[in-house]
Design an enzyme around this catalytic site. Structure first.
Site, mmCIF file in Angstrom:
data_model
loop_
_atom_site.group_PDB
_atom_site.id
_atom_site.type_symbol
_atom_site.label_atom_id
_atom_site.label_comp_id
_atom_site.label_asym_id
_atom_site.label_seq_id
_atom_site.Cartn_x
_atom_site.Cartn_y
_atom_site.Cartn_z
ATOM 1 N N HIS A 35 -2.862 43.370 -70.952
ATOM 2 C CA HIS A 35 -3.866 43.977 -70.840
ATOM 3 C C HIS A 35 -3.976 44.456 -69.281
ATOM 4 C CE1 HIS A 35 -8.250 45.363 -71.600
ATOM 5 N NE2 HIS A 35 -8.308 45.023 -70.777
ATOM 6 N N GLU A 36 -4.034 43.688 -68.410
ATOM 7 C CA GLU A 36 -3.972 43.858 -67.059
ATOM 8 C C GLU A 36 -3.013 44.680 -66.389
ATOM 9 O OE1 GLU A 36 -7.061 43.335 -65.666
ATOM 10 O OE2 GLU A 36 -7.518 42.221 -67.522
ATOM 11 N N HIS A 38 -3.512 48.462 -67.101
ATOM 12 C CA HIS A 38 -4.491 49.096 -66.308
ATOM 13 C C HIS A 38 -3.667 49.377 -64.689
ATOM 14 C CE1 HIS A 38 -8.560 48.080 -67.840
ATOM 15 N NE2 HIS A 38 -8.301 46.848 -68.083
#
Length: 150
Positions: free
Chosen positions: A67-68, A71
């Site tokens: 998920h990170e 980003h």
């Protein structure tokens, strides 16, 4: 898992799922309480919550890293890296990253909350509150009598 292993796992996930290198730092931050991790826009580093690894194991930590990294890679490419952006949602679906992380069960041991007890001087109705009440300002809701701290 120490931070060197975390860095290696993050670099491996980046190459495997995104086919791009992760060239910054991945570190544990024990001060994170309610989130699994965060991507820092200024330094491009990723901070991860070590409590997730302790509570759920390596699989959940890998999901948070994915998920990170979504980003991270989108921000560096100049695309929409925020949760509401279409680019972000599309990339998350491609790599199988979760939109939200699991909730960590709270530890209630040693965290007893103090309750304040007040009693009406007229009707003897008792009130329990988490916060202190100004007895000179507030009165009983039933009979408008004066409150006394018990």
């Amino acid at each position: 898992m120490d931070e060197l292993q975390l860095q290696k796992v993050t670099e491996d996930i980046s190459l495997r799922y995104f086919q791009k290198p992760f060239q910054h730092r991945a570190v544990f931050n024990k001060r994170l309480k309610t989130t699994g991790g965060r991507y820092l826009l200024q330094t491009h580093n990723i901070e991860l919550n070590p409590h997730y690894y302790e509570a759920f194991g390596k699989e959940e930590l890998i999901a948070v890293i994915k998920h990170e990294l979504c980003h991270y890679h989108l921000h560096l490419e100049g695309k929409g890296y925020k949760h509401r952006d279409a680019d972000f949602r599309k990339l998350m679906k491609q790599v199988g990253a979760p939109r939200f992380c699991k909730t960590i069960p709270r530890k209630t041991v040693g965290r007893t909350q103090k309750l304040y007890t007040y009693e009406c001087s007229s009707c003897r109705l008792r009130y329990q509150r988490k916060r202190k009440v100004d007895t000179m300002r507030y009165v009983c809701g039933k009979c408008k009598g004066r409150l006394i701290s018990v």
